[in-house]
Design an enzyme around this catalytic site. Structure first.
Site, PDB file in Angstrom:
ATOM      1  N   GLU A  69      -6.033 -10.774  -1.279  1.00  0.00           N
ATOM      2  CA  GLU A  69      -6.862 -10.550  -0.087  1.00  0.00           C
ATOM      3  C   GLU A  69      -8.342 -10.492  -0.452  1.00  0.00           C
ATOM      4  O   GLU A  69      -9.085  -9.617   0.030  1.00  0.00           O
ATOM      5  CB  GLU A  69      -6.444  -9.247   0.612  1.00  0.00           C
ATOM      6  CG  GLU A  69      -4.967  -9.191   0.947  1.00  0.00           C
ATOM      7  CD  GLU A  69      -4.551  -7.943   1.723  1.00  0.00           C
ATOM      8  OE1 GLU A  69      -5.434  -7.196   2.202  1.00  0.00           O
ATOM      9  OE2 GLU A  69      -3.331  -7.711   1.853  1.00  0.00           O
TER      10      GLU A  69
ATOM     11  N   GLU B 110       0.794  -1.242   0.000  1.00  0.00           N
ATOM     12  CA  GLU B 110       0.000   0.000   0.000  1.00  0.00           C
ATOM     13  C   GLU B 110       0.824   1.288   0.000  1.00  0.00           C
ATOM     14  O   GLU B 110       0.609   2.167   0.823  1.00  0.00           O
ATOM     15  CB  GLU B 110      -0.951  -0.002   1.205  1.00  0.00           C
ATOM     16  CG  GLU B 110      -1.886  -1.201   1.212  1.00  0.00           C
ATOM     17  CD  GLU B 110      -2.835  -1.218   2.417  1.00  0.00           C
ATOM     18  OE1 GLU B 110      -2.660  -0.391   3.329  1.00  0.00           O
ATOM     19  OE2 GLU B 110      -3.742  -2.058   2.423  1.00  0.00           O
TER      20      GLU B 110
END
Ligand code: XIL
Length: 406
Positions: free
Chosen positions: A320, A211
């Site tokens: 995910e 991220e």
């Protein structure tokens, strides 16, 4: 069984009504996939008649990992509460052949604060780590033939602020760029070396950086800046350093990944940010987190983005996956199952026809009530009893679920 019959009815109704009201655009009609046609045993479900015995779904005796054994690994994120639950782990090893630690491998879990602080200044560039929290999971994976995704080495979140200060005390000043680069190197070296030495070959992918792209609030290049102590201490090059160190200490048994959410919206920025790292040969793939909702169009957000990353020279993993619904009822559960089906279908086809080099699809949790998005019921099992939802059948590409997008 009653439930399944109702489910079939609902599928037909929904397909019929949506087709009828013209919401399904012809251009987005579902492609009939070769896999459906090529698996006649899956279409052998007997048509129920009023007096007939209950419908048996042949998929019930199959598993996710076997369904995709020639295509990619199917993984699951596990918290330690599941890892230490023997009966739940039976289902894990039956259904999955990859796992990710939901939290236990993150810097905040591996960094030994007390020992590192106590050892200062000897620990100035050599933080002390503790690996007790991942041993049980690693051993389970090893003994039961699951691969492991290493999540995650360098992330702005779940990395304690004290790790960035001169003497590891929470309120001290941030340390210099040089010291922080050395700490990053030491951290990556220790985590990778521990895993490679004690469990050789077990980890097949590392989320080296997580991220780091945030076009909204990031710097001019879209690199995450706010609340990002890696950026504050090292600058935007923290990404490049992390990958350099990961390559340096890797024994070559794992691929190195950049992992992020919302990839569809920031794909060109991600590719631009990663370009120098790719040029250095220090990255292998991009992990698409895929925290989705039933309103998301799988073809546009996931498949097309994955294809774009592949065309830019990256392997891809779905790392995910979870697909949230506002309220769970039979209708929304069916739509959720359709989305699961589409995702697995698109990825399988793309792998089989050589479009995307993808070696795993991981769901972010085992069952809804312990999901980080529990209010949105985003997973394939419902409660700790591990009752299968329609989403599981979707992921298995049940031919009874007519999946399409509009
Ligand atoms: C989440 C976990 O699921 C939660 O238990 C924890 O409280 C916060 O982190 N992106 C990631 C994952 O890369 O590590 C996050 O996991 C979810 C978003």
């Amino acid at each position: 069984m009653k439930r399944f019959t109702a489910f079939l009815l609902l599928v037909s109704l929904l397909v019929f009504s949506l087709a009828g009201c013209g919401e399904k655009k012809p251009s987005e009609a579902p492609t009939v996939t070769p896999s459906e046609e090529a698996t006649p045993e899956l279409t052998a479900t007997p048509t129920p008649t009023p007096t007939e015995a209950p419908v048996v779904n042949p998929l019930d005796s199959m598993t996710l990992k076997d369904r995709y054994k020639d295509v990619f690994k199917v993984g699951v994120a596990l918290p330690n509460s599941v890892i230490s639950n023997a009966s739940q782990m039976e289902v894990v090893k039956e259904q999955f052949n990859s796992m990710t630690f939901e939290n236990e491998m993150k810097p905040e879990a591996l960094l030994d604060r007390e020992a590192t602080q106590k050892g200062y200044p000897d620990t100035k560039t050599e933080p002390i780590l503790k690996f007790g929290g991942i041993e049980r999971g690693l051993r389970f994976a090893e003994e039961n033939g699951l691969g492991v995704r290493g999540h995650t080495l360098c992330w702005y979140s779940q990395t304690p602020a004290w790790f960035f200060t001169v003497d590891y005390q929470p309120n001290s000043a941030l340390c210099s760029k040089e010291v922080m680069i050395a700490r990053l190197e030491s951290y990556i070296k220790q985590v990778m070396t521990y895993c490679q030495t004690n469990h050789p070959g077990l980890i097949y992918a590392w989320d080296v950086v997580n991220e780091a792209v945030d076009p909204g609030t990031g710097d001019a290049n879209g690199i995450r800046k706010g609340k990002n102590l890696w950026y504050e201490t090292i600058g935007p090059e923290f990404i490049q350093y992390a990958f350099r160190f990961a390559r340096k200490y890797s024994d070559g048994t794992a691929d190195l990944y950049y992992n992020d959410y919302g990839c569809a919206n920031k794909r060109t920025i991600i590719v631009k940010v990663l370009a120098p790292i790719l040029a250095e040969g220090n990255i292998d793939g991009i992990g698409m987190q895929s925290h989705l909702s039933t309103g998301d169009n799988i073809q546009n957000t996931i498949y097309k983005t994955a294809k774009y990353f592949a065309s830019e020279g990256y392997k891809v993993q779905i790392t995910e996956l979870d697909i949230g619904v506002k309220t769970l009822n039979e209708d929304t559960e069916l739509i959720q199952a359709m989305k699961y089906k589409l995702l697995f279908q698109f990825m399988e086809q793309a792998k089989l026809n050589g479009e995307i080099d993808i070696d795993s699809v991981t769901v972010w949790g085992l069952y809804d009530t312990i999901s980080w998005r529990s209010k949105e019921h985003p997973l394939m099992y419902q409660t700790f009893k591990l009752n299968r939802k329609m989403a599981w059948y979707g992921a298995m590409q049940d031919p009874e679920i007519k999946a399409f997008e509009w």
